[in-house]
Design a protein around this motif. Structure first.
Motif, PDB file in Angstrom:
ATOM      1  N   CYS A   1      -1.446   0.522   0.831  1.00 16.31           N
ATOM      2  CA  CYS A   1      -1.920   1.293  -0.324  1.00 16.31           C
ATOM      3  C   CYS A   1      -3.058   0.615  -1.070  1.00 16.31           C
ATOM      4  O   CYS A   1      -3.613   1.184  -2.005  1.00 16.31           O
ATOM      5  N   GLU A   2      -3.390  -0.645  -0.690  1.00 16.93           N
ATOM      6  CA  GLU A   2      -4.457  -1.433  -1.312  1.00 16.93           C
ATOM      7  C   GLU A   2      -4.186  -1.722  -2.783  1.00 16.93           C
ATOM      8  O   GLU A   2      -5.097  -2.023  -3.549  1.00 16.93           O
ATOM      9  N   PRO A  25      -7.208 -10.916  -6.109  1.00 19.17           N
ATOM     10  CA  PRO A  25      -5.754 -10.889  -5.889  1.00 19.17           C
ATOM     11  C   PRO A  25      -5.411 -10.370  -4.502  1.00 19.17           C
ATOM     12  O   PRO A  25      -6.197  -9.664  -3.858  1.00 19.17           O
ATOM     13  N   MET A  26      -4.235 -10.722  -4.046  1.00 15.68           N
ATOM     14  CA  MET A  26      -3.736 -10.198  -2.772  1.00 15.68           C
ATOM     15  C   MET A  26      -3.335  -8.731  -2.963  1.00 15.68           C
ATOM     16  O   MET A  26      -2.714  -8.376  -3.966  1.00 15.68           O
ATOM     17  N   CYS A  27      -3.696  -7.914  -1.988  1.00 13.22           N
ATOM     18  CA  CYS A  27      -3.436  -6.478  -2.074  1.00 13.22           C
ATOM     19  C   CYS A  27      -2.616  -6.018  -0.873  1.00 13.22           C
ATOM     20  O   CYS A  27      -2.626  -6.648   0.190  1.00 13.22           O
TER      21      CYS A  27
END
Length: 315
Positions: free
Chosen positions: A280-281, A274-276
């Motif tokens: 903050c990741e 997934p895109m993070c």
């Protein structure tokens, strides 16, 4: 990620998904890869009218293989195969050709029995295939694009074209080779070596003769020019399927699997992380799609207004 098919950074996951799907469709028969190449004297036509020329190349290559395989002395049935367009060399030069991955099995005229090549390690004669591709390319160009046909030197239709035909085992090797071009452009980021003190871009290449890597130094304008040679026309499909491998022949493909005694393989698609958030990741969650708030471009608005005024005047 822009997800443009000519972007050197995008398309990695799409490439893995395609390779996984095609691997699951492999049949327990030998595979061949045929590579028809466009003569150098004809490449200017592909630069001048890429959409028409590339489409004609697809028609010629697929029609030639179907015509030869239908003859009893070669395969004697309907073939199923995929065709991938490839336009570049390792140095990003213009070199249009297609790769055709062909399983060595076909359906007879009734569609209920399989036919196989008469000789092991041999599918079709490359010289006959080359002549057939050349003749069908000329005929298709004459019928569909007569203006382009008139621009071609007639001597080209007398030349010997080149078609490479070689066995590739059970197909996985050919799929790995073709998968590199499914969702990629003429280069990837790992081949870039930065630039030198003179501002020349360093591009790493592998020589075909000795398989040794060397660094090619190009001016930025020349590098961009070479890259743009391989940006295909909008919505042009560069991977196509024919015969019982096409999307419209699912029942025929299932019949081939049944007659070969091949069970459908379990399909495992590669995982897409997934895109993070870069700060903050944390995983990003899609809430909604924000549509553009502006209207159409001014030029389109003027055209629409002029058309409305013209209709009012006519009425």
């Amino acid at each position: 990620s822009c997800n443009h098919r000519a972007c050197p950074q995008c398309g990695g996951h799409d490439q893995q998904v395609w390779a996984a799907k095609q691997t699951a469709r492999l049949l327990p028969v030998p595979y061949y890869m045929l590579t028809p190449t466009v003569p150098q004297q004809l490449r200017s036509l592909f630069l001048h009218a890429p959409a028409a020329a590339y489409d004609t190349l697809f028609r010629a290559a697929s029609g030639a293989l179907q015509s030869i395989c239908a003859k009893p002395k070669h395969l004697g049935g309907q073939a199923g195969f995929m065709v991938m367009l490839h336009t570049w060399t390792r140095e990003m030069l213009h070199h249009p050709h297609v790769h055709m991955i062909v399983p060595a099995v076909g359906l007879d005229a009734s569609g209920c029995a399989l036919v196989q090549p008469r000789y092991e390690g041999y599918l079709v004669p490359h010289a006959l295939m080359a002549d057939e591709v050349r003749d069908q390319f000329a005929a298709s160009l004459l019928i569909r694009h007569r203006g382009l046909y008139n621009q071609v030197d007639p001597e080209i239709w007398k030349m010997k074209w080149n078609v490479n035909c070689q066995p590739v085992g059970r197909g996985k090797t050919a799929l790995r080779y073709v998968a590199a071009y499914v969702a990629k452009s003429a280069f990837n980021q790992s081949r870039l070596g930065g630039y030198d003190a003179d501002g020349l871009i360093r591009l790493w290449c592998t020589r075909s003769k000795d398989k040794r890597r060397h660094c090619l130094k190009l001016k930025p304008t020349e590098f961009i020019r070479r890259w743009l040679l391989h940006v295909l026309p909008r919505r042009f499909v560069r991977l196509r399927y024919y015969g019982w491998l096409s999307s419209a022949a699912k029942q025929a493909f299932a019949r081939v699997q049944l007659l070969l005694g091949a069970k459908p393989a379990h399909l495992e698609l590669p995982y897409l992380p997934p895109m993070c958030c870069a700060k903050c990741e944390g995983e990003l969650v899609r809430i909604q799609k924000i549509h553009p708030a502006r209207g159409p471009p001014l030029s389109l608005g003027l055209v629409h207004q002029s058309n409305m005024n013209r209709k009012k005047n006519v009425s």
